[in-house]
Design an enzyme around this catalytic site. Sequence first.
Site, PDB file in Angstrom:
ATOM      1  N   ALA A 101       1.008  -1.069  -0.096  1.00 46.06           N
ATOM      2  CA  ALA A 101      -0.087   0.004   0.106  1.00 46.06           C
ATOM      3  C   ALA A 101       0.806   1.348  -0.272  1.00 46.06           C
ATOM      4  CB  ALA A 101      -0.916  -0.001   1.186  1.00 46.06           C
ATOM      5  N   SER A 153      -4.228  -2.913   0.750  1.00 46.07           N
ATOM      6  CA  SER A 153      -2.907  -4.053   1.055  1.00 46.07           C
ATOM      7  C   SER A 153      -3.591  -5.200   1.482  1.00 46.07           C
ATOM      8  CB  SER A 153      -2.176  -3.258   2.426  1.00 46.07           C
ATOM      9  OG  SER A 153      -1.236  -4.357   2.751  1.00 46.07           O
ATOM     10  N   HIS A 155      -2.156  -8.001   3.267  1.00 45.14           N
ATOM     11  CA  HIS A 155      -2.037  -8.537   4.408  1.00 45.14           C
ATOM     12  C   HIS A 155      -2.669  -8.058   5.585  1.00 45.14           C
ATOM     13  CE1 HIS A 155       0.709  -5.860   6.654  1.00 45.14           C
ATOM     14  NE2 HIS A 155       0.942  -5.103   5.585  1.00 45.14           N
ATOM     15  N   CYS A 189       4.431   0.449  11.903  1.00 40.92           N
ATOM     16  CA  CYS A 189       5.293   0.860  11.101  1.00 40.92           C
ATOM     17  C   CYS A 189       6.214   1.948  11.439  1.00 40.92           C
ATOM     18  CB  CYS A 189       4.523   1.446   9.731  1.00 40.92           C
ATOM     19  SG  CYS A 189       3.368   0.379   8.844  1.00 40.92           S
TER      20      CYS A 189
END
Length: 371
Positions: free
Chosen positions: A72, A197, A199, A317
């Site tokens: 993403a 995304s 996942h 992140c």
Amino acid sequence: MTNDPIYLDNQATTPLAPEVFDVMVPWLRDNFGNPHSAHLPGRKAAAAVEVARDQVAGLLPKGGEVLFTGSATEAINLGFGVVHALKAAGRDKIIVLDSEHAAVRDTALSYEAYGFMVERHPIGPDGIVSLEHLSEAIDDRTALVAAMLVNNEIGVIQPVEAIAELAHQYDALMLCDVVQGYGRVAIPDNVDMAAISAHKIYGPKAIGALWVREGIGLPPLIHGGGQEQGIRSGTLSPALCAGFGKAAALCADRHNSDAAHIQALADKARSCFADWTINGSMDHRYPGNLNIRRDGVDVGRLMSDVRGVAFSAGSACASGSGRPSHVLAALGLETGQIKSSIRLGFGRYNSLEDVEMASQYINEAAEAQGI
């Protein structure tokens, strides 16, 4: 028996669905054709990619196309590229909400080097932007407005449809990070680009996508063989694409049952953490994300003491940056309040027993601190 911790960090990533694993295995083990080759194995792989593309598109607005990316974050970087052409028309302003994921914030700020003015627009104490104030910020110099559908740290849902309407009043484009909402929350039809995304929806890592409305031209992000309509060159993985597609299809098929299950987990968690304060709006939020604080708690010590639960103090992140959460700071929380906040993320494979046991571990550890 397993010694694995109770996993309550589904905003960071989700377990791979068994059905997704099963779909991917043949493309990893047996069907190794390059989907960009003209022979039979290649055409077979290409067909699997296109089936997956349709499955992913099934949860997105009509009138656009899905471009596969490696993540993403890459999709967001790809979407931002549209502003280069707009700058020539005098549009040199980018607006992003101050609570956006680093993939949006940092990408936007990088465009200052290209002469763009980047505004990080404030949010309210509930985590939601004021449409009145935002309407005053958007003008005929604005090229792009970026706003996340569901915030990854606090779960707050922004009024994205209304934000897009404001952007379009000045012919600006709207980029939406829908990673945390895709497959769970309805995506407004009037966004211009949406980053997703795999996942985060029980699919594989290392694959994402950008949905782009028809008629919007993007400059190439990766040059090379001309794959993905020449915008994102590189050999696609049929296994990853097929896994992404299956995960999206499962989200569509299980939407109602997943939503009911997540709501039940959230209700249980709220009762178990009644002594904690919820960060962000109580009403306009995705229930699978519970960001809470207990003043005085040392979260660093808490996470060290509670080894039986996998949870978070913020975005995965940015977990190694050492910086306090910019999202919680944008709510107006003081440093001490930010450092006493945790995020719990509930998913398809969690149980009520998971929530009860995790809350017991966390509450006992907090009380051991004398809080």
